[in-house]
Design a protein around this motif. Structure first.
Motif, mmCIF file in Angstrom:
data_model
loop_
_atom_site.group_PDB
_atom_site.id
_atom_site.type_symbol
_atom_site.label_atom_id
_atom_site.label_comp_id
_atom_site.label_asym_id
_atom_site.label_seq_id
_atom_site.Cartn_x
_atom_site.Cartn_y
_atom_site.Cartn_z
ATOM 1 N N HIS A 47 39.964 52.391 67.559
ATOM 2 C CA HIS A 47 40.970 53.006 67.977
ATOM 3 C C HIS A 47 40.064 54.415 68.879
ATOM 4 C CE1 HIS A 47 43.341 51.966 64.330
ATOM 5 N NE2 HIS A 47 41.929 52.435 63.094
ATOM 6 N N THR A 48 40.751 54.473 70.125
ATOM 7 C CA THR A 48 40.559 54.875 70.997
ATOM 8 C C THR A 48 40.279 56.345 71.021
ATOM 9 O OG1 THR A 48 42.525 54.729 72.000
ATOM 10 C CG2 THR A 48 41.120 52.869 72.761
ATOM 11 N N SER A 49 39.897 57.498 71.749
ATOM 12 C CA SER A 49 39.901 58.798 71.407
ATOM 13 C C SER A 49 41.504 59.120 71.382
ATOM 14 C CB SER A 49 38.881 59.598 72.555
ATOM 15 O OG SER A 49 39.505 59.463 73.425
ATOM 16 N N ALA A 50 42.279 58.752 72.295
ATOM 17 C CA ALA A 50 43.977 59.023 72.159
ATOM 18 C C ALA A 50 44.045 58.535 70.806
ATOM 19 C CB ALA A 50 44.826 58.019 73.323
ATOM 20 N N ASN A 92 43.537 60.951 68.247
ATOM 21 C CA ASN A 92 44.282 62.825 68.266
ATOM 22 C C ASN A 92 44.981 62.112 67.461
ATOM 23 O OD1 ASN A 92 43.106 63.540 69.843
ATOM 24 N ND2 ASN A 92 43.933 62.832 72.405
ATOM 25 N N VAL A 93 45.871 60.944 67.280
ATOM 26 C CA VAL A 93 47.437 60.673 67.021
ATOM 27 C C VAL A 93 46.958 61.410 65.383
ATOM 28 C CG1 VAL A 93 49.081 58.949 66.174
ATOM 29 C CG2 VAL A 93 48.332 59.495 68.571
ATOM 30 N N ASP A 141 44.463 62.932 64.030
ATOM 31 C CA ASP A 141 44.005 64.076 63.960
ATOM 32 C C ASP A 141 45.238 65.768 63.933
ATOM 33 O OD1 ASP A 141 41.100 63.965 64.603
ATOM 34 O OD2 ASP A 141 41.227 64.832 66.074
ATOM 35 N N ARG A 142 46.240 65.122 64.563
ATOM 36 C CA ARG A 142 47.524 66.132 64.672
ATOM 37 C C ARG A 142 48.262 65.914 63.357
ATOM 38 N NH1 ARG A 142 49.008 65.045 70.322
ATOM 39 N NH2 ARG A 142 50.054 63.164 68.959
ATOM 40 N N MET A 143 47.961 64.378 62.555
ATOM 41 C CA MET A 143 48.277 64.931 61.628
ATOM 42 C C MET A 143 48.121 65.292 60.460
ATOM 43 S SD MET A 143 51.063 63.110 61.747
ATOM 44 C CE MET A 143 51.713 62.932 59.649
ATOM 45 N N LEU A 144 46.429 65.025 60.483
ATOM 46 C CA LEU A 144 45.878 66.276 59.880
ATOM 47 C C LEU A 144 45.989 67.314 60.238
ATOM 48 C CD1 LEU A 144 43.433 65.630 57.445
ATOM 49 C CD2 LEU A 144 41.301 66.287 59.470
ATOM 50 N N ASN A 145 46.187 68.351 61.490
ATOM 51 C CA ASN A 145 46.165 69.548 61.660
ATOM 52 C C ASN A 145 47.583 69.579 60.382
ATOM 53 O OD1 ASN A 145 44.161 69.738 62.718
ATOM 54 N ND2 ASN A 145 44.700 69.164 64.910
ATOM 55 N N ARG A 146 48.289 69.562 60.889
ATOM 56 C CA ARG A 146 50.192 68.835 60.029
ATOM 57 C C ARG A 146 50.082 69.169 59.055
ATOM 58 N NH1 ARG A 146 54.757 65.358 62.406
ATOM 59 N NH2 ARG A 146 53.374 65.636 64.201
ATOM 60 N N LEU A 147 48.823 68.892 57.880
ATOM 61 C CA LEU A 147 48.470 68.463 57.183
ATOM 62 C C LEU A 147 48.582 69.947 56.764
ATOM 63 C CD1 LEU A 147 47.586 65.043 55.831
ATOM 64 C CD2 LEU A 147 49.914 66.228 55.480
ATOM 65 N N LYS A 148 47.643 70.734 57.313
ATOM 66 C CA LYS A 148 46.822 71.412 57.176
ATOM 67 C C LYS A 148 47.893 72.783 57.156
ATOM 68 C CE LYS A 148 41.689 70.430 58.256
ATOM 69 N NZ LYS A 148 40.804 69.733 58.918
ATOM 70 N N GLN A 171 48.282 66.723 50.216
ATOM 71 C CA GLN A 171 49.205 66.575 50.860
ATOM 72 C C GLN A 171 49.160 65.319 51.362
ATOM 73 O OE1 GLN A 171 51.637 68.375 51.833
ATOM 74 N NE2 GLN A 171 51.536 70.507 50.788
ATOM 75 N N SER A 172 49.850 64.499 51.696
ATOM 76 C CA SER A 172 49.643 63.291 52.406
ATOM 77 C C SER A 172 50.956 63.188 53.589
ATOM 78 C CB SER A 172 49.167 62.191 51.419
ATOM 79 O OG SER A 172 50.603 61.571 50.351
ATOM 80 N N ALA A 173 50.637 62.471 54.154
ATOM 81 C CA ALA A 173 51.159 62.048 54.910
ATOM 82 C C ALA A 173 51.849 60.645 55.285
ATOM 83 C CB ALA A 173 51.634 62.698 55.905
ATOM 84 N N ALA A 174 52.374 59.522 55.230
ATOM 85 C CA ALA A 174 52.620 58.645 55.648
ATOM 86 C C ALA A 174 52.837 58.650 57.466
ATOM 87 C CB ALA A 174 53.280 57.739 55.885
ATOM 88 N N PHE A 175 52.485 57.959 58.230
ATOM 89 C CA PHE A 175 52.817 57.536 60.313
ATOM 90 C C PHE A 175 51.918 56.421 60.471
ATOM 91 C CE2 PHE A 175 48.358 58.159 61.709
ATOM 92 C CZ PHE A 175 47.506 58.748 60.356
ATOM 93 N N GLU A 176 52.411 55.869 62.216
ATOM 94 C CA GLU A 176 52.187 54.685 62.310
ATOM 95 C C GLU A 176 50.743 55.394 63.185
ATOM 96 O OE1 GLU A 176 55.237 52.122 63.102
ATOM 97 O OE2 GLU A 176 54.509 52.417 60.745
ATOM 98 N N MET A 177 49.619 54.062 62.726
ATOM 99 C CA MET A 177 48.942 54.704 63.397
ATOM 100 C C MET A 177 48.383 53.691 65.160
ATOM 101 S SD MET A 177 45.811 56.703 63.747
ATOM 102 C CE MET A 177 44.425 57.059 64.225
ATOM 103 N N PRO A 178 48.303 53.950 66.474
ATOM 104 C CA PRO A 178 48.267 53.351 67.534
ATOM 105 C C PRO A 178 46.648 52.727 66.778
ATOM 106 C CG PRO A 178 48.603 55.386 67.681
ATOM 107 C CD PRO A 178 48.584 55.236 66.589
#
Ligand SMILES: [Zn+2]
Length: 84
Positions: free
Chosen positions: A46-49, A52-53, A55-62, A27-34
């Protein structure tokens, strides 16, 4: 908010987003990384916040990967489907 300075060039970095693609298994996903981005070089911080973005995408992929396994099971019991 304090200014973030690029460790490479000493340039004040700017808040922004950059397109990023993460992958997990097939699985792969493209997103905007702040994050903080440097104009002078390709450095980014990248800050911890921000992390989190991703991390959330990775969880979604899982979760997608898990769902896909369920779908594949359903497909093998029915007729073979090809979405490609
Ligand atoms: Zn830089």
């Amino acid at each position: 908010m304090t200014a973030t300075i690029c460790p490479e060039t000493g340039t004040p970095m700017k808040r922004g987003v950059a397109p990023m693609t993460i992958s997990y298994k097939d699985q792969s996903a493209a997103f905007e990384m702040p994050g903080w981005y440097c104009d002078e070089c390709s450095e980014s911080i990248h800050t911890s916040a921000d992390l989190n973005v991703s991390d959330r995408m990775l969880n979604r992929l899982k979760a997608l990967q898990k769902n896909k396994r369920t779908v594949q099971l359903a497909v093998t019991t029915g007729s073979a489907l090809s979405s490609r």
